[in-house]
Design an enzyme around this catalytic site. Structure first.
Site, short mmCIF file in Angstrom:
data_model
loop_
_atom_site.label_atom_id
_atom_site.label_comp_id
_atom_site.label_asym_id
_atom_site.label_seq_id
_atom_site.Cartn_x
_atom_site.Cartn_y
_atom_site.Cartn_z
N ILE A 146 -10.08 -35.23 -18.82
CA ILE A 146 -9.33 -34.08 -19.35
C ILE A 146 -10.28 -33.07 -20.00
O ILE A 146 -10.14 -31.86 -19.81
CB ILE A 146 -8.30 -34.56 -20.39
CG1 ILE A 146 -7.30 -35.53 -19.76
CG2 ILE A 146 -7.58 -33.38 -21.02
CD1 ILE A 146 -6.51 -36.34 -20.77
N TYR B 266 -6.53 -39.77 -14.16
CA TYR B 266 -7.34 -39.11 -15.18
C TYR B 266 -7.26 -39.87 -16.50
O TYR B 266 -6.33 -40.64 -16.75
CB TYR B 266 -6.87 -37.67 -15.40
CG TYR B 266 -5.48 -37.55 -15.99
CD1 TYR B 266 -5.30 -37.49 -17.38
CD2 TYR B 266 -4.35 -37.51 -15.19
CE1 TYR B 266 -4.03 -37.39 -17.93
CE2 TYR B 266 -3.09 -37.40 -15.73
CZ TYR B 266 -2.92 -37.33 -17.10
OH TYR B 266 -1.67 -37.24 -17.65
N CYS B 267 -8.28 -39.65 -17.34
CA CYS B 267 -8.27 -40.14 -18.72
C CYS B 267 -8.97 -39.09 -19.57
O CYS B 267 -9.24 -37.98 -19.10
CB CYS B 267 -8.93 -41.51 -18.83
SG CYS B 267 -10.63 -41.58 -18.21
N THR B 268 -9.28 -39.38 -20.82
CA THR B 268 -9.77 -38.34 -21.73
C THR B 268 -11.12 -37.77 -21.30
O THR B 268 -11.27 -36.57 -21.09
CB THR B 268 -9.87 -38.89 -23.16
OG1 THR B 268 -8.64 -39.48 -23.53
CG2 THR B 268 -10.22 -37.77 -24.13
#
Length: 266
Positions: A202, A174-176
């Protein structure tokens, strides 16, 4: 009146990025928006904010453009303007991965927030944070691994060092907002790894679940004047000085301060 923040990206061929960027500047200014948009031949990436009606109008106009009909927007409300201006830049890439020839086209690796939540509960899953260490320290999914990188371009070396360990297992990444994972997932697939990337990142997860705090620990760094939001998408009051206390991050602190001019104009 609360303002609406919208973040989005799309990998799609752009025939004339410069002309498209000029159109974006004109429409953003006309609607009174603030934000940062990147345009390249491979697509666009953006975070914008403004009055809700203006944001929705801009989004609808974007979806009417070629290749952008299925553009997905991640929303949260904010009490003050996250951006002081509306800036559109033309770049070589909308996200620089550091490895030539890698495109964000690994669509079969996407999993929904609900599927990602199931992976978080599976002890056989490696949960990998595809962000910089300062972001991980501020907040993370439970059980996530910090790759310990200072720059996104350092991420491939970390993956290579652990590739044998991860063979045959699911790497839930995952990332932002999801864009960094697009290129990373495509490249990791090429390296023989099984990847499940959180669709929309996220921000999409926090928007999807009222009880996101059950899986998200701490705060999420956002690249605007709010600095950080909690699991409910609310500005936390965390300052840039608190996030970038390491002298090595002085340049990041300077960049964050430029987002919030002392004259208070927004």
């Amino acid at each position: 009146m609360p303002l609406l923040h919208s973040s989005f990206y799309r990998f799609t061929p752009m025939a004339d990025p410069t002309a498209f960027a000029e159109w974006l500047r004109e429409r953003g200014a006309a609607l009174g928006l603030g934000g940062v948009m990147l345009v390249a031949e491979e697509g666009l990436s953006a975070a914008i904010a403004g009055e809700a009606d203006a944001v929705h109008t801009f989004e609808a106009e974007l979806q009417a453009q070629a290749g952008l009909a299925d553009l997905h927007f991640k929303h949260n409300t904010c009490e003050r303007r996250p951006f002081s201006r509306f800036k559109v830049s033309v770049k070589r890439e909308i996200v620089a991965f550091g490895i030539p020839g890698v495109s964000g086209d690994a669509t079969d690796t996407h999993v929904s927030p609900h599927q990602f939540r199931e992976l978080l509960a599976d002890p056989a899953t490696f949960v990998l944070d595809n962000r910089n260490s300062f972001e991980f320290k501020l907040g993370r999914f439970r059980g996530a691994i910090d790759p310990g990188v200072a720059h996104f371009r350092d991420f491939p070396a970390y993956v290579e060092a652990h590739r044998d360990e991860w063979q045959g297992k699911t790497v839930a990444m995952y990332c932002t907002g999801g864009i960094r994972c697009e290129k990373t997932a495509a490249w990791m697939q090429q390296r023989g790894l099984k990847v499940a990337q959180l669709d929309g990142g996220i921000l999409n997860f926090l928007e999807a679940f009222p009880d996101a705090a059950a899986d998200w620990e701490g705060e999420c760094y956002v690249f605007d004047k709010r600095i950080a939001i909690d699991a409910a998408g609310r500005e936390t009051g965390t300052t840039a000085e608190a996030v970038f206390s390491d002298p090595a991050d002085a340049w990041r602190l300077a960049r964050a301060r430029r987002l919030d001019p002392e004259d208070g104009k927004a």
